[in-house]
Structure formats: structure tokens, C-alpha cells
Design an enzyme around this catalytic site. Structure first.
Site, mmCIF file in Angstrom:
data_model
loop_
_atom_site.group_PDB
_atom_site.id
_atom_site.type_symbol
_atom_site.label_atom_id
_atom_site.label_comp_id
_atom_site.label_asym_id
_atom_site.label_seq_id
_atom_site.Cartn_x
_atom_site.Cartn_y
_atom_site.Cartn_z
ATOM 1 N N GLN A 4 0.840 -1.191 0.000
ATOM 2 C CA GLN A 4 0.000 0.000 0.000
ATOM 3 C C GLN A 4 0.879 1.245 0.000
ATOM 4 O O GLN A 4 1.538 1.540 0.989
ATOM 5 C CB GLN A 4 -0.884 -0.015 1.252
ATOM 6 C CG GLN A 4 -1.722 1.237 1.437
ATOM 7 C CD GLN A 4 -2.049 1.484 2.919
ATOM 8 O OE1 GLN A 4 -1.465 0.854 3.794
ATOM 9 N NE2 GLN A 4 -2.947 2.402 3.180
ATOM 10 N N GLY A 5 0.878 1.973 -1.098
ATOM 11 C CA GLY A 5 1.695 3.182 -1.197
ATOM 12 C C GLY A 5 0.866 4.433 -0.979
ATOM 13 O O GLY A 5 0.497 5.115 -1.944
ATOM 14 N N SER B 26 4.784 -1.153 4.058
ATOM 15 C CA SER B 26 4.971 -2.514 4.586
ATOM 16 C C SER B 26 5.009 -3.525 3.452
ATOM 17 O O SER B 26 4.221 -3.445 2.512
ATOM 18 C CB SER B 26 3.811 -2.898 5.518
ATOM 19 O OG SER B 26 3.728 -1.989 6.571
ATOM 20 N N GLU C 54 -9.353 -1.258 5.858
ATOM 21 C CA GLU C 54 -8.201 -1.476 6.734
ATOM 22 C C GLU C 54 -8.614 -1.473 8.197
ATOM 23 O O GLU C 54 -8.186 -2.306 8.987
ATOM 24 C CB GLU C 54 -7.131 -0.397 6.477
ATOM 25 C CG GLU C 54 -5.887 -0.573 7.352
ATOM 26 C CD GLU C 54 -4.797 0.457 7.047
ATOM 27 O OE1 GLU C 54 -5.134 1.601 6.694
ATOM 28 O OE2 GLU C 54 -3.615 0.109 7.191
ATOM 29 N N SER D 215 -3.554 6.708 13.074
ATOM 30 C CA SER D 215 -3.192 6.789 14.493
ATOM 31 C C SER D 215 -4.451 6.904 15.360
ATOM 32 O O SER D 215 -5.532 7.237 14.875
ATOM 33 C CB SER D 215 -2.311 8.011 14.732
ATOM 34 O OG SER D 215 -3.079 9.191 14.613
ATOM 35 N N GLU E 152 -5.175 9.156 17.397
ATOM 36 C CA GLU E 152 -5.695 10.532 17.355
ATOM 37 C C GLU E 152 -6.585 10.718 16.120
ATOM 38 O O GLU E 152 -7.641 11.337 16.195
ATOM 39 C CB GLU E 152 -4.537 11.543 17.329
ATOM 40 C CG GLU E 152 -3.763 11.659 18.643
ATOM 41 C CD GLU E 152 -2.831 10.482 18.913
ATOM 42 O OE1 GLU E 152 -2.497 9.731 17.963
ATOM 43 O OE2 GLU E 152 -2.432 10.297 20.083
HETATM 44 C C1 LIG Z 1 4.222 -0.565 11.424
HETATM 45 C C2 LIG Z 1 3.740 0.425 10.418
HETATM 46 C C3 LIG Z 1 3.366 0.002 9.169
HETATM 47 C C4 LIG Z 1 2.915 0.905 8.214
HETATM 48 N N1 LIG Z 1 2.590 0.447 6.963
HETATM 49 C C5 LIG Z 1 2.184 1.334 6.009
HETATM 50 C C6 LIG Z 1 1.908 0.902 4.687
HETATM 51 O O1 LIG Z 1 2.016 -0.278 4.365
HETATM 52 N N2 LIG Z 1 1.530 1.810 3.765
HETATM 53 C C7 LIG Z 1 1.376 3.136 4.062
HETATM 54 O O2 LIG Z 1 0.983 3.883 3.206
HETATM 55 N N3 LIG Z 1 1.641 3.586 5.316
HETATM 56 C C8 LIG Z 1 2.053 2.729 6.294
HETATM 57 N N4 LIG Z 1 2.352 3.177 7.553
HETATM 58 C C9 LIG Z 1 2.307 4.593 7.810
HETATM 59 C C10 LIG Z 1 1.205 5.072 8.708
HETATM 60 O O3 LIG Z 1 -0.008 5.047 8.026
HETATM 61 C C11 LIG Z 1 1.593 6.468 9.198
HETATM 62 O O4 LIG Z 1 2.729 6.341 10.001
HETATM 63 C C12 LIG Z 1 0.491 7.112 9.976
HETATM 64 O O5 LIG Z 1 -0.589 7.428 9.133
HETATM 65 C C13 LIG Z 1 0.971 8.373 10.695
HETATM 66 O O6 LIG Z 1 1.649 9.232 9.832
HETATM 67 P P1 LIG Z 1 3.097 9.821 10.234
HETATM 68 O O7 LIG Z 1 3.941 8.698 10.590
HETATM 69 O O8 LIG Z 1 3.516 10.716 9.159
HETATM 70 O O9 LIG Z 1 2.832 10.657 11.529
HETATM 71 P P2 LIG Z 1 2.195 12.109 11.628
HETATM 72 O O10 LIG Z 1 0.992 12.190 10.770
HETATM 73 O O11 LIG Z 1 3.240 13.127 11.458
HETATM 74 O O12 LIG Z 1 1.713 12.089 13.126
HETATM 75 C C14 LIG Z 1 2.575 12.327 14.242
HETATM 76 C C15 LIG Z 1 1.711 12.470 15.484
HETATM 77 O O13 LIG Z 1 0.811 13.562 15.297
HETATM 78 C C16 LIG Z 1 -0.517 13.142 15.468
HETATM 79 N N5 LIG Z 1 -1.390 13.867 14.558
HETATM 80 C C17 LIG Z 1 -1.250 14.071 13.223
HETATM 81 N N6 LIG Z 1 -2.296 14.732 12.724
HETATM 82 C C18 LIG Z 1 -3.139 14.966 13.756
HETATM 83 C C19 LIG Z 1 -4.385 15.606 13.894
HETATM 84 N N7 LIG Z 1 -5.052 16.117 12.854
HETATM 85 N N8 LIG Z 1 -4.952 15.623 15.121
HETATM 86 C C20 LIG Z 1 -4.321 15.089 16.192
HETATM 87 N N9 LIG Z 1 -3.147 14.491 16.130
HETATM 88 C C21 LIG Z 1 -2.552 14.429 14.925
HETATM 89 C C22 LIG Z 1 -0.505 11.661 15.156
HETATM 90 O O14 LIG Z 1 -1.585 10.993 15.770
HETATM 91 C C23 LIG Z 1 0.828 11.245 15.718
HETATM 92 O O15 LIG Z 1 0.698 11.010 17.085
HETATM 93 C C24 LIG Z 1 2.810 2.277 8.535
HETATM 94 C C25 LIG Z 1 3.179 2.703 9.803
HETATM 95 C C26 LIG Z 1 3.646 1.794 10.743
HETATM 96 C C27 LIG Z 1 4.016 2.296 12.107
#
Ligand SMILES: Cc1cc2nc3c(=O)[nH]c(=O)nc-3n(C[C@H](O)[C@H](O)[C@H](O)COP(=O)(O)OP(=O)(O)OC[C@H]3O[C@@H](n4cnc5c(N)ncnc54)[C@H](O)[C@@H]3O)c2cc1C
Lengths: 405, 379
Positions: A130-131, A165, A248, A379, A381
Site C-alpha cells: 500500500q503506497g 509494509s 483497513e 493513528s 488521534e
Molecule cells: C508498522 C507500520 C506500518 C505501516 N505500513 C504502512 C503501509 O504499508 N503503507 C502506508 O501507506 N503507510 C504505512 N504506515 C504509515 C502510517 O499510516 C503512518 O505512520 C500514519 O498514518 C501516521 O503518519 P506519520 O507517521 O507521518 O505521523 P504524523 O501524521 O506526522 O503524526 C505524528 C503524530 O501527530 C498526530 N497527529 C497528526 N495529525 C493529527 C491531527 N489532525 N490531530 C491530532 N493528532 C494528529 C498523530 O496521531 C501522531 O501522534 C505504517 C506505519 C507503521 C508504524
């Protein structure tokens, strides 16, 4: 109201479990985590999925013309539950394939796309990734900047995805791209099916805090994708991405309850076999309260999942209340795995590979892995935002609202 | 597997909601909170007309022979309105004890009268020093000819002041194991030597009493079930009572959540509705998570009482008791925070939700007790 499966369904469960027991590879131990290197893991998955397909157990609820079995969702649930509790690791490399790519293709694609992709998913030939996420588009998925420019019959893709992933094992990718940067950010997105062998795609594994590399960075440099590989219309990418994300969030409805029940049994074994001051920790009243809470949360997950499933069986595609289910498995898992470490005292630090390791380091791994649960798949949140705004209709935060306009 | 409510059930809930809106609005709840008796004959008679006293009673004794899931739906609505009445004590304590342990003659006498609304009953379970462990029963019953003589104190007896009869477990054999030596008795609330007084509890929408038994004579016909083997039927009663309280708590939590959400949409501070602040939004979202997931466990626990084996029914009842009463208390508390100063006022109704759910958390085994039940039955 009835929680029982029918006699025929229970008979099917037994038939499938008996069949499944014969498919499990030698050396595979269903009572613990099995460690594979990536090539072994992919091959084991493909072999397993192929046997399901040939045995007549792949996609019980899908139409025969796509390689499904033409039965109901209940048979599919039974198959998923049985696999999850006996050999879940074998199906894990296909988690995104089966839980996200497949239902999205099935519900949003053209007839030709369905006939091309669904059978190859069901017989285990291809793994999908999933990209969606990018360095600047995490929670804010719609901030996606990976560009797709149309040229003759192709899109030319340039950009970067991250946290992808299983990309290092994947053959195909569901890819979210920006086709029109001139319109509001949710409106300029499109959704593509991309062959990972296409020239210009580079996958770089990233090590996680578990010391493994399950996810990757994926770079796109002048990658040509035929226009026929677009899902829906140009500019409809956001709606389709939301459909994928709803699937999902509800992956867990059928399987998380039974999986956590199995984990609870492991936790009880641990409490009985681990000593503190010479006595099994299960005699400790504080630990007993924690065990009970783990069981209660497991029941909640199971029966909430069944209630959701029951609604989905009547109504089709899951709605925003699916976010509850996501919270119900991710947050308790962190508490439960932490309790498991607490039971082990100082030994809880010892990873796999020492005579002082408890239960082969399963809980150490699970504790660390669980930290990702409240980030991946949206997340906690973000789930609470969805619940607040889509289920309870609370007003959007004014700064976010202003930026949208 | 189908966990959706059927049309009859949806209609039953709708009727119960309409009843509560018309008969027990908050003005009435406030009056009854202050009132010594805590309900009116008029309200009681209307509840009887709704069929609520007859729901769980077998048809052969004039009841409707329905299941716990049906009563659960009515009790959720009662929780939403913090309905004051001795319905819970009569149908889930008094009647259930007779159903669980009574002879044919006892069932004929008590159940028929309860179903038609002419009799009310309760259960005198807790004792001084029990903490919140319903298995700690030390009150003594001395053999006296065919019958027994009861002496001792029972506490926190729900609606004893309004009861015609009181089911009272007591020790007929010394010891601490509840499974051995407890006998159930049916005591006439007006019998000589029975002194009932109300306790000034936090939640006075549901009256709790102390009962002093001074040499109270119970004849042979007042012995309920087998001598020394009263614990097993008593557990059945406690189980359903726990599910009933869990149902009330989910109803109460749902209503408290609605009050908070409605307020969060209209209360403006810093030029925005407070519901747009994430600290408030996430609080509300968490309420919804707890209410809906609590409801999922509640439905199962209610269903399990009539459709699974004893052990599973016990696990489910204890789990639902812990989870749903905590949900009730947490959501009500959280709603007070969302409401700000007004939430702390006597004038606002939210405190009734906190008080009722907090009381439910303690009744018939607190969370410590029920978690211990869960762990001992699953390990
Ligand atoms: C084990 C693992 C597997 C993954 N696999 C995939 C995959 O296969 N494909 C893919 O596309 N993605 C994947 N992801 C990515 C995942 O979807 C993102 O990490 C997630 O959506 C959060 O984005 P970020 O890491 O950029 O954090 P950010 O969005 O920067 O968030 C950082 C913090 O800020 C909080 N935050 C952000 N926006 C808000 C808001 N509006 N209100 C309140 N709090 C907020 C978040 O809850 C978090 O605590 C994976 C992540 C993990 C950990």
C-alpha cells in the site's frame, strides 16, 4: 439476537480446521512466533495461499468468475478466524493484499481489472503493498505529493512513498498519486495499480524499533504506468483511498477477537509458569486483576467485532464507526503486552537467544511491535478525530477548516 | 449469527423510551431523590401495565416468559432516564431468587403476585465487613423446630423499604466457603423482629436500606431451595442483577454522552464551539468508543444468561459488570468536565448519572470482586 453459528457453519469450521492442519509446513509451531527470512516468508505465504485456492477455500464469499467460492461472508469469516488462530504468520505477508487491495479492487474496479487481478491474488501469485504514506503525507494522507503526469497512454510517476509494509516482497502496489496540483488537495488525487517490477521503482528496506525491516521507502523515478491501471476516474483517488482505509480499519472485526483469545491463553501459561519470589505470578492479586482486565478487553474486542460484522453482513461497506474497532485492538494490545513483561520481572529484558529468555522472546517482540499499533492504519488521534467529526458530527477545528477553504 | 435487534425489540425500546419521557422526566427524578419512598403508586401501576414486572416470569406463573436480552433493552432506557422505582429489585432480585430456588408452591404464591404487580420483593445480601464481596455471608440462622430463627444485620439492601418480602441468605452451617452452608430464606418484610431503615447514600434515586433481624422466625414454607446449598441459585440471581445494572449503566452513559455532545456543539468559547477543540472532541469520541463497545459486551452477556452454560454466563456477567459500570461512571464524569461549571451544579441533571453509575459499580460485587471472578473462571 443469536451468537451461535449454525450447525452447517460449525461443521464447515471443523472440516476446514482438519484440512488446514494438514497444510501446515514441517517445523511450524502454531503456539509461538515463527521466524522466517524474507524470501522464505514470501515463499511460505505463496505456497500456503495456493493450497487454500486449490483446496477451494480462497475468498469463500466472492463470485466464482473471479476465483472465489460463491458462498457467503460467514464461510469467509470462519476461514479467516481459523487461519488467524492456527497459522497467522503464514498469511501475514498477504495482510495488505487480502485486507486492503483485494476488497478495494473487488468493490471499485472495472470488470477487466477484476478479472486480471483478483485470481492472481487468490492463488497466491502476487503480494501487494500500500503506497499511501509519504514523508509529508502521514496522517494527512491527502497531502500526497507523488506526481503522476499523463503522457499518451501512460502516467509518468515521480516521487517517494514511505513506511510501505512488505514493499520488499510485493509484486504490485495500490498507489495514491497527485494528477492535478491545481485543485484543492482532496480533489487532485488518483488511485493506480502499479506493477512493482516496472523500471524506475526502487525499494529500500527500513529497520524498525523491533530490529526487523517490515516496512520500506519506495522511490519512483520516471515510472510508466498504463492509464488502464487507474481505479475509478481521474481525480477520484481520495474517495477510493477512503474506501481502502475503511476496509483497513475493519480487518480486525472477524479475526482480532479469536487472536486475542489465543494470546490470552499464552498469557495465562506465562503467569502459571513464571516465578516471582519462588511462587507462580498467577497467585499475585495485582497480576490477577491485570489478567482479568486482559480477558475483559479480549471479550469486548470479540463481541464488538461480531456486532460490527453482523451489521456489515446486512449493510455492505463499513462506515466511520469502524474506527472504534481499530482502537479496540490497538490500545489494549499495548497494555496486554506490557502486563506480560511485568510478569517476567528482570527477565523481561531478555530477547530471543539466551537460556534466560522466556517463551522464546515472543512477548519482548510483541511489546515492541505493539507500539506501532496505535500509529499504523491511522493513528489513535486520527481515529478519534474521525469518530468526533463523522460519527458525532462535532465541528471541525477552525484552523484546519480555514486551510481547507 | 445475527446480533441485530429484531423489530419487536426495537419497538419495545421505543415504547420504554416514550414511557420514561412522559412518566419520569428529570423533574420527577429530582422529586423522588428527595422523597422518602422514592416512587409513586401511580408510576408502579403504569410499569405493571407495561408488562415489565412480568417479563422474565415463566408463562405458567402469569408471566411473559421473555429473555434477559428483552429486559436489558428496557433497563437501558431506564438508565437513560435514571428512573427511580423498585422495578430492578423486584424483578431481578426478589423474583429471580424465587425462580432460581423456589418450590412450585412458592413460585405460585410469589411469582404470580409479582407478575400482576401486587407484590414487591428484594434480596438482603451484603453484610457489615463484607467489603463488596457478595460471598461473605456470616449472618446466622438457628434451627427452630421445622423452621429457623434469623438474627443479624444486612446492609445496602435495595428498596427494602418498599418490599413485601425479602430473600435473605444466612449461614446454617459455620464456615467461610459460600458454597457450603448458606441457606436462602423468604422473610415477610412486616414480620416481627425485622427493622428496616434507609441509609443516606449518595444516589438517592435508588434507596438502599439497613435491616436488623432480631430473632425473626421463619417457618418451613419460608425456606427457599435446598438447605446449605443456597450459593448456587444465589449466584444465578447475582449474575442477572449484574447484567441488569450493566444495562442501566450503558443507557446512562449513552444519555450522559448525548448531553455532553449537544453542549459541545453549542457552547462557544474563544469564538468557536468547544467541540472543535480536540481535547473536548477526543473526550467525546472516547465516550462513544466506551458506550458502543460496552454495549457490544452487554448484549452478549445478556444473551449468555439464557443461552450458554453456567460458567460462560458467569464470566460474561462479571465482565459486563466491570466494563459497563466503569463506562457509566467514566462517561458521566467526563461529561461533567465537558459541561464545565454548569456540570458541577445541582441544577444540571448530569450528577444523577454519576451517582447512579457509581452506586452500580459497587452493588453485587465491585470491580475487584468481579475481575477476580473472571480470572478464576478463565485460568
Ligand atoms: C508498522 C507500520 C506500518 C505501516 N505500513 C504502512 C503501509 O504499508 N503503507 C502506508 O501507506 N503507510 C504505512 N504506515 C504509515 C502510517 O499510516 C503512518 O505512520 C500514519 O498514518 C501516521 O503518519 P506519520 O507517521 O507521518 O505521523 P504524523 O501524521 O506526522 O503524526 C505524528 C503524530 O501527530 C498526530 N497527529 C497528526 N495529525 C493529527 C491531527 N489532525 N490531530 C491530532 N493528532 C494528529 C498523530 O496521531 C501522531 O501522534 C505504517 C506505519 C507503521 C508504524
Amino acid at each position: 439476537m443469536d451468537y451461535r453459528f449454525t450447525v452447517e457453519q460449525e461443521a464447515f469450521r471443523k472440516e476446514f480446521a482438519d484440512w488446514l492442519a494438514k497444510q501446515i509446513p514441517k517445523g511450524f509451531d502454531p503456539s509461538k512466533r515463527n521466524y522466517y527470512d524474507d524470501d522464505e516468508w514470501k515463499a511460505a505465504y505463496q505456497k500456503f495461499q495456493k493450497s487454500l485456492f486449490e483446496g477451494g477455500y480462497a475468498a469463500m464469499h466472492y463470485e466464482k468468475e473471479y476465483g472465489g467460492q460463491g458462498k457467503t461472508m460467514m464461510e469467509q469469516v470462519i476461514v479467516q478466524q481459523t487461519i488467524a488462530t492456527t497459522c497467522g504468520e503464514l498469511s501475514m505477508p498477504g495482510g495488505i493484499t487480502m485486507g486492503m487491495a483485494l476488497p478495494t479492487i473487488h468493490s471499485c474496479c472495472t470488470e477487466a481489472q477484476k478479472r486480471e487481478h483478483i485470481p492472481k491474488i487468490l492463488d497466491g501469485t502476487y503480494i501487494w503493498c500500500q503506497g499511501f504514506s509519504e514523508p509529508n503525507a502521514g496522517s494527512d494522507v491527502a497531502n500526497c505529493a507523488t506526481r503522476a503526469v499523463r503522457k499518451n497512454g501512460d502516467y509518468i510517476i515521480d516521487g517517494q512513498k514511505t513506511w510501505t509494509s512488505f514493499a520488499h516482497m510485493a509484486d504490485w502496489c495500490i498507489l495514491l498519486v497527485r494528477t492535478d496540483p491545481s485543485v484543492a488537495k482532496h480533489k487532485g488525487l488518483s488511485y493506480l495499480l502499479v506493477n512493482m517490477k516496472t523500471p524506475g521503482i526502487e525499494v529500500r528496506p527500513m529497520v524498525q524499533l523491533t530490529e526487523e525491516a517490515e516496512f520500506n521507502e519506495v522511490f519512483f523515478d520516471n515510472v510508466k504506468v498504463p492509464v488502464e491501471n487507474r481505479v475509478g476516474e481521474e481525480g477520484q483517488g481520495w474517495m477510493i483511498a477512503i474506501t481502502t482505509l475503511m476496509f483497513e480499519r475493519t480487518i480486525g472485526d472477524a479475526i482480532m477477537g479469536p487472536m486475542y483469545e489465543r494470546n490470552y491463553k499464552r498469557l495465562v501459561d506465562l503467569a502459571k509458569s513464571t516465578l516471582r519470589e519462588g511462587k507462580p505470578v498467577i497467585e499475585n492479586p495485582v497480576i490477577r486483576q491485570q489478567l482479568a482486565q486482559a480477558y475483559i478487553e479480549t471479550m469486548v474486542l470479540k463481541y464488538h467485532g461480531l456486532r460490527n460484522l453482523s451489521k456489515t453482513l446486512k449493510g455492505g461497506i463499513p462506515g466511520p464507526e469502524g474506527s472504534i474497532g481499530k482502537l479496540l485492538w490497538s490500545e489494549p494490545n499495548q497494555r496486554i503486552t506490557e502486563n506480560a513483561l511485568n510478569m517476567q520481572g528482570l527477565n523481561s529484558q531478555v530477547m530471543r537467544g539466551s537460556p534466560w529468555t522466556i517463551q522464546d522472546g515472543n512477548w519482548q517482540y510483541s511489546y515492541l511491535r505493539a507500539k506501532g499499533n496505535t500509529i499504523e492504519a491511522g493513528s489513535s488521534e486520527i481515529q478519534r478525530n474521525i469518530i468526533g467529526e463523522r460519527c458525532l458530527l462535532l465541528p471541525k477545528d477552525s484552523s484546519r477548516e480555514a486551510r481547507r477553504k | 449469527m445475527d446480533i441485530n435487534l429484531n423489530e419487536d425489540q426495537v419497538e419495545m425500546m421505543r415504547q420504554a423510551r416514550r414511557f420514561c419521557e412522559n412518566e419520569t422526566p428529570m423533574t420527577f427524578v429530582r422529586e423522588m431523590f428527595e422523597d422518602e419512598r422514592g416512587f409513586t403508586d401511580d408510576l408502579w401501576n403504569k410499569m405493571v401495565e407495561m408488562g415489565w414486572t412480568a417479563m422474565l416470569i415463566p408463562e405458567q406463573y402469569g408471566g411473559l416468559g421473555m429473555q434477559m436480552t428483552d429486559l436489558m433493552l428496557v433497563l437501558m432506557e431506564h438508565g437513560r432516564a435514571v428512573v427511580p422505582s423498585p422495578l430492578f429489585s423486584t424483578v431481578l432480585l426478589g423474583a429471580e431468587a424465587i425462580i432460581a430456588a423456589g418450590s412450585d408452591a412458592q413460585k405460585e404464591k410469589y411469582l404470580t403476585a409479582i407478575a400482576e404487580g401486587s407484590m414487591r420483593g428484594t434480596l438482603a445480601l451484603h453484610e457489615p465487613g463484607s467489603g463488596a464481596n457478595p460471598g461473605y455471608i456470616q449472618m446466622e440462622a438457628r434451627k427452630d423446630g421445622d423452621g429457623f430463627i434469623l438474627s443479624g444485620t444486612k446492609l445496602f439492601v435495595t428498596d427494602a423499604h418498599a418490599a413485601d418480602f425479602i430473600v435473605c441468605p444466612a449461614r446454617t452451617k459455620a464456615g467461610i466457603d459460600p458454597a457450603d452452608g448458606i441457606t436462602l430464606f423468604i422473610v415477610d418484610a412486616k414480620a416481627p423482629g425485622v427493622a428496616i431503615s434507609q441509609l443516606p447514600v449518595i444516589d438517592r434515586t435508588r434507596k438502599l436500606c439497613a435491616i436488623e433481624f432480631k430473632n425473626v422466625k421463619v417457618g418451613k414454607d419460608g425456606i427457599l431451595g435446598e438447605a446449605n446449598k443456597g450459593w448456587s441459585p444465589l449466584c444465578k440471581v447475582i449474575r442477572k442483577a449484574c447484567v441488569g445494572l450493566a444495562a442501566e449503566c450503558i443507557g446512562a452513559a449513552e444519555k450522559a454522552m448525548e448531553i455532553a455532545i449537544e453542549y459541545a456543539k453549542v457552547r462557544v468559547q474563544f469564538d468557536q464551539p468547544i467541540g472543535s477543540f480536540q481535547a473536548i472532541k477526543h473526550r467525546c469520541a472516547q465516550m462513544y468508543v466506551e458506550v458502543e463497545s460496552g454495549r457490544s459486551l452487554l448484549y452478549y452477556a445478556a444473551w449468555a444468561q439464557d443461552n450458554t452454560d453456567e460458567q460462560e454466563a458467569a464470566i460474561a456477567a462479571s465482565a459486563a459488570k466491570v466494563l459497563c459500570t466503569e463506562t457509566g461512571k467514566n462517561v458521566a464524569g467526563s461529561a461533567i468536565q465537558v459541561l464545565g461549571g454548569i456540570g458541577f451544579s445541582w441544577e444540571h441533571e448530569i450528577h444523577f448519572y454519576l451517582k447512579r453509575t457509581k452506586a452500580s459499580e459497587l452493588a453485587f460485587g465491585d470491580t475487584l470482586y468481579h475481575r477476580e471472578q473472571v480470572v478464576s473462571l478463565t485460568t
